[in-house]
Write a protein that holds these residues in place. Structure first.
Motif, PDB file in Angstrom:
ATOM      1  N   UNK A   1     -12.620   1.163 -42.165  1.00 37.40           N
ATOM      2  CA  UNK A   1     -13.597   2.249 -42.179  1.00 37.40           C
ATOM      3  C   UNK A   1     -14.970   1.697 -41.822  1.00 37.40           C
ATOM      4  N   UNK A   2     -15.896   2.599 -41.533  1.00 34.53           N
ATOM      5  CA  UNK A   2     -17.253   2.140 -41.288  1.00 34.53           C
ATOM      6  C   UNK A   2     -17.947   1.868 -42.622  1.00 34.53           C
ATOM      7  N   UNK A   3     -19.212   1.529 -42.583  1.00 36.11           N
ATOM      8  CA  UNK A   3     -19.925   1.163 -43.795  1.00 36.11           C
ATOM      9  C   UNK A   3     -20.072   2.281 -44.794  1.00 36.11           C
TER      10      UNK A   3
ATOM     11  N   UNK B   1     -13.553   7.088 -41.598  1.00 37.07           N
ATOM     12  CA  UNK B   1     -12.610   6.533 -40.635  1.00 37.07           C
ATOM     13  C   UNK B   1     -13.293   6.423 -39.270  1.00 37.07           C
ATOM     14  N   UNK B   2     -13.058   5.316 -38.594  1.00 29.84           N
ATOM     15  CA  UNK B   2     -13.679   5.122 -37.293  1.00 29.84           C
ATOM     16  C   UNK B   2     -13.048   6.044 -36.261  1.00 29.84           C
TER      17      UNK B   2
ATOM     18  N   UNK C   1      -9.075 -12.029 -41.833  1.00 36.21           N
ATOM     19  CA  UNK C   1      -9.647 -12.174 -43.166  1.00 36.21           C
ATOM     20  C   UNK C   1      -9.767 -10.823 -43.869  1.00 36.21           C
ATOM     21  N   UNK C   2      -9.949  -9.741 -43.122  1.00 39.31           N
ATOM     22  CA  UNK C   2     -10.062  -8.406 -43.702  1.00 39.31           C
ATOM     23  C   UNK C   2      -8.710  -7.787 -44.017  1.00 39.31           C
ATOM     24  N   UNK C   3      -7.630  -8.404 -43.567  1.00 38.43           N
ATOM     25  CA  UNK C   3      -6.289  -7.839 -43.779  1.00 38.43           C
ATOM     26  C   UNK C   3      -5.806  -8.150 -45.187  1.00 38.43           C
ATOM     27  N   UNK C   4      -6.488  -7.580 -46.165  1.00 36.47           N
ATOM     28  CA  UNK C   4      -6.115  -7.780 -47.561  1.00 36.47           C
ATOM     29  C   UNK C   4      -5.018  -6.790 -47.940  1.00 36.47           C
ATOM     30  N   UNK C   5      -4.564  -6.879 -49.176  1.00 37.89           N
ATOM     31  CA  UNK C   5      -3.526  -5.955 -49.643  1.00 37.89           C
ATOM     32  C   UNK C   5      -4.122  -4.662 -50.183  1.00 37.89           C
ATOM     33  N   UNK C   6      -5.434  -4.486 -50.023  1.00 39.62           N
ATOM     34  CA  UNK C   6      -6.065  -3.246 -50.458  1.00 39.62           C
ATOM     35  C   UNK C   6      -5.749  -2.133 -49.472  1.00 39.62           C
TER      36      UNK C   6
ATOM     37  N   UNK D   1     -10.562  -1.065 -46.056  1.00 43.58           N
ATOM     38  CA  UNK D   1     -11.633  -2.053 -45.984  1.00 43.58           C
ATOM     39  C   UNK D   1     -12.766  -1.457 -45.156  1.00 43.58           C
ATOM     40  N   UNK D   2     -13.976  -1.878 -45.467  1.00 39.25           N
ATOM     41  CA  UNK D   2     -15.144  -1.335 -44.777  1.00 39.25           C
ATOM     42  C   UNK D   2     -15.747  -2.377 -43.839  1.00 39.25           C
ATOM     43  N   UNK D   3     -16.174  -1.900 -42.688  1.00 37.74           N
ATOM     44  CA  UNK D   3     -16.814  -2.734 -41.686  1.00 37.74           C
ATOM     45  C   UNK D   3     -18.126  -2.054 -41.285  1.00 37.74           C
TER      46      UNK D   3
END
Length: 678
Positions: free
Chosen positions: A255-257, A261-262, A290-295, A298-300
């Protein structure tokens, strides 16, 4: 007649009201045990909740049962719940795009002038699974009769124009509806490889047997039911229980900050080409791993890059008519004050790109870390290559190596094991973080700094450096392929990377190089423990240097207890290089004008830090240290006093906590003695 206000659904594409329309629809009976039952039985026993449905006689023979696993495992519940509450699936869509439903209809009871009996004579009867099939001109078709007043003919091979021509010549018309997108997608694992008749497409012969099932499907959580479930059902139905894949990895949604959803319409997405232009392809790849967590999400945060001066900034935000937060159509650069057009301005039609107001690129500060990491590796490799002269000392024995060399090899062993365990569970962020920890922390900050005084004169140490750098490029390559492949020929040119217990098979290209094979003999627990203690000692000395603003190039003297001196002796000159020491002397008391500090429960001292010790200032520093140690002791005592931890936590963790408590109490005693001695 009276007015009635209610919510009217609108199309998200055309923005016009959606009006109900009754019509005949085509359905798939997915509630059949051969569909939903087989999908449920495919789920692994560890991830299935409850008892799986028993297999009906008409279903398969059990091939593929229990072979489907989800990562993270919680998404198996989504898969299971959907199948347990499934209804029959309407597959017809009234759209102008898509696969046309291959059914021809005639409402005259027969095809044109042919009677029912004449039609049967024309179409040679053929039976399959109790359904009514007919064979005509080498093509199998299915014939359905209601009350013999309506015929539905399904042609298996749409490319057989002779059969289709026969049907249409006798008054049949193809159904105007198209198949649901997910119906077509459900057939994807088999239809792309020649199914149902690979012989009709010679280039596909053998593909099904080779690539079905595959290993892993990577997808988002929003299409577990739309696509993953239906591929499993169709594949098992048409391929006698065979699964299309065994593991399903569900990646997080970016997702964005603002948590949105982008999308192109909002202009809040990040074009990978923009990031490659500003940060490099490896930075882009590394950060996404690195952002590919199990959550779940994630926000970018999305920034903007000025096309005039290439200054990155956070654009002014506004709300669009749908309530989403977007960039203003024409943001202004805070650096050069010139205007530009945002992606939202273009997509919404509120702004146009011109020579004076070009389109701005989207970017994100998150990728700075990836760029810095790639630069760190590049510079570290350049330094390492400059230390190796190509000489080797023959067979290098592990027990003959210095402490720091045995430590870095043991750390390499543990990092490789950690990465392998993470990849087995599809924990890609753990992989990326482990590489960052090892390369930036262990290799660059500690190992390279520690060997600077000795590596030039030690062929054995050069061999360790060559081996570790070679292994680093191999294990980092999947997430930073470009910088590692660029460094590879230079590392290869330094000589063969081999050590006792470490196998690094040579390879011309890094992309084809084998994964490192490291024996458990490399895991030196004593070296790990000793060097961890040395790291704590060096950190203590560095903290004191920082508190008293000691210049980095100024060397100071350490007065250590016998136990600490013995530890330093095992590390040769490592501590002197890392802590900026001119000498290490063994004492049993603190000399005058020396600063005291605690390490490993004993009082140590540093001289030449300041010209004269200010007793009151030193008491204040030690009091702050005691306060911090008391806080740590209280936390450890409370943890051990908690039955939920002391009785249920793994024994090694409880023992580790007790050891930490003993060390803290010893440090408290040493600090108290240091205050008394002032």
């Amino acid at each position: 007649v009276r007015d009635y206000n209610h919510s009217v659904g609108h199309s998200y594409r055309s923005h016009v009201p959606i009006e109900p329309y009754l019509s005949d629809q085509w359905y798939v009976k997915v509630t059949d045990d051969r569909m939903t039952g087989e999908a449920l039985r495919a789920l692994s026993d560890e991830q299935y909740e409850g008892v799986k449905p028993s297999r009906e006689a008409a279903s398969g023979d059990g091939a593929g049962d229990g072979e489907l696993s989800f990562y993270p495992a919680r998404y198996a519940k989504t898969f299971q719940a959907w199948h347990e509450n499934l209804r029959d699936w309407c597959i017809s869509r009234q759209l102008w795009w898509g696969h046309r439903i291959p059914v021809w209809t005639h409402d005259q009871g027969a095809f044109g002038s042919l009677t029912f009996e004449e039609s049967k004579a024309k179409l040679d009867r053929w039976s399959n699974d109790g359904r009514l099939w007919y064979h005509f001109a080498g093509t199998q078709i299915e014939l359905g009769l209601g009350d013999e007043a309506l015929w539905w003919v399904c042609v298996r091979n749409e490319g057989d124009h002779e059969v289709i021509g026969f049907l249409e010549d006798h008054g049949a018309k193809q159904d105007p509806d198209v198949l649901d997108t997910w119906f077509s997608s459900a057939l994807w694992p088999i239809s792309t490889m020649g199914w149902p008749e690979p012989k009709n497409y010679p280039e596909t012969i053998g593909l099904l047997e080779t690539f079905n099932p595959s290993s892993v499907l990577t997808t988002g959580r929003d299409i577990i039911t739309l696509w993953v479930s239906r591929m499993v059902m169709f594949n098992r139905y048409f391929r006698n229980g065979t699964l299309p894949f065994r593991h399903v990895y569900i990646h997080p949604m970016i997702q964005d900050g603002h948590g949105q959803r982008m999308s192109k319409s909002l202009g809040n997405g990040v074009d990978p080409r923009d990031i490659i232009h500003t940060h490099g392809a490896d930075a882009l790849r590394y950060i996404f791993v690195q952002m590919a967590t199990t959550t779940q999400d994630v926000r970018l945060p999305v920034d903007m890059l000025c096309p005039h001066c290439e200054h990155a900034f956070r654009p002014t935000q506004t709300k669009n008519p749908t309530g989403h937060r977007v960039s203003v159509p024409e943001p202004q650069c805070p650096n050069c004050s010139r205007k530009m057009v945002s992606a939202y301005g273009i997509s919404s039609g509120l702004a146009s790109e011109t020579d004076d107001t070009p389109l701005a690129l989207n970017t994100s500060q998150k990728f700075d870390l990836g760029r810095n990491f790639a630069n760190k590796l590049w510079n570290a490799a350049r330094f390492a290559l400059g230390q190796m002269n190509g000489e080797t000392s023959g067979e290098v024995r592990l027990d003959e190596l210095s402490l720091v060399d045995r430590w870095i090899l043991a750390r390499l062993y543990h990092i490789v094991r950690k990465i392998e365990a993470a990849l087995a569970e599809y924990q890609f962020n753990v992989y990326a973080d482990a590489m960052y920890e090892f390369i930036w922390g262990d290799f660059c900050d500690w190992y390279l700094e520690a060997i600077k005084p000795t590596v030039k004169d030690s062929p054995a140490q050069q061999q360790v450096l060559r081996t570790v750098l070679n292994a680093i490029l191999r294990i980092l390559h999947p997430i930073c392929p470009f910088v590692t492949e660029s460094l590879w020929p230079h590392v290869q040119a330094t000589g063969d990377a081999s050590l006792e217990g470490i196998c690094l098979a040579p390879s011309e290209m890094l992309a084809e190089a084998a994964w490192p094979e490291i024996d458990a003999a490399v895991d030196d627990v004593h070296a790990l423990a000793d060097f961890t203690s040395l790291q704590a000692l060096v950190e203590s000395i560095r903290n004191i240097r920082g508190e008293h603003n000691v210049p980095p190039k100024k060397h100071i003297r350490l007065f250590a207890t016998p136990a600490t001196s013995a530890l330093i002796e095992r590390a040769n000159r490592t501590v002197c290089a890392l802590a900026g020491l001119s000498s290490v002397q063994t004492i049993d008391h603190r000399p005058p004008d020396a600063l005291a500090f605690t390490f490993d429960g004993e009082e140590q001292a540093l001289a030449d830090v300041i010209e004269k010790v200010d007793a009151e200032m030193e008491r204040d520093r030690l009091r702050r240290q005691i306060t911090d140690l008391q806080r740590r002791r209280e936390g450890l005592v409370n943890r051990l006093a908690n039955p939920g931890y002391a009785d249920k936590a793994p024994a090694h963790l409880v023992d580790e906590t007790r050891t930490q408590l003993a060390t803290v109490e010893a440090d408290l005693g040493a600090a108290a003695k240091a205050i008394e001695a002032l």
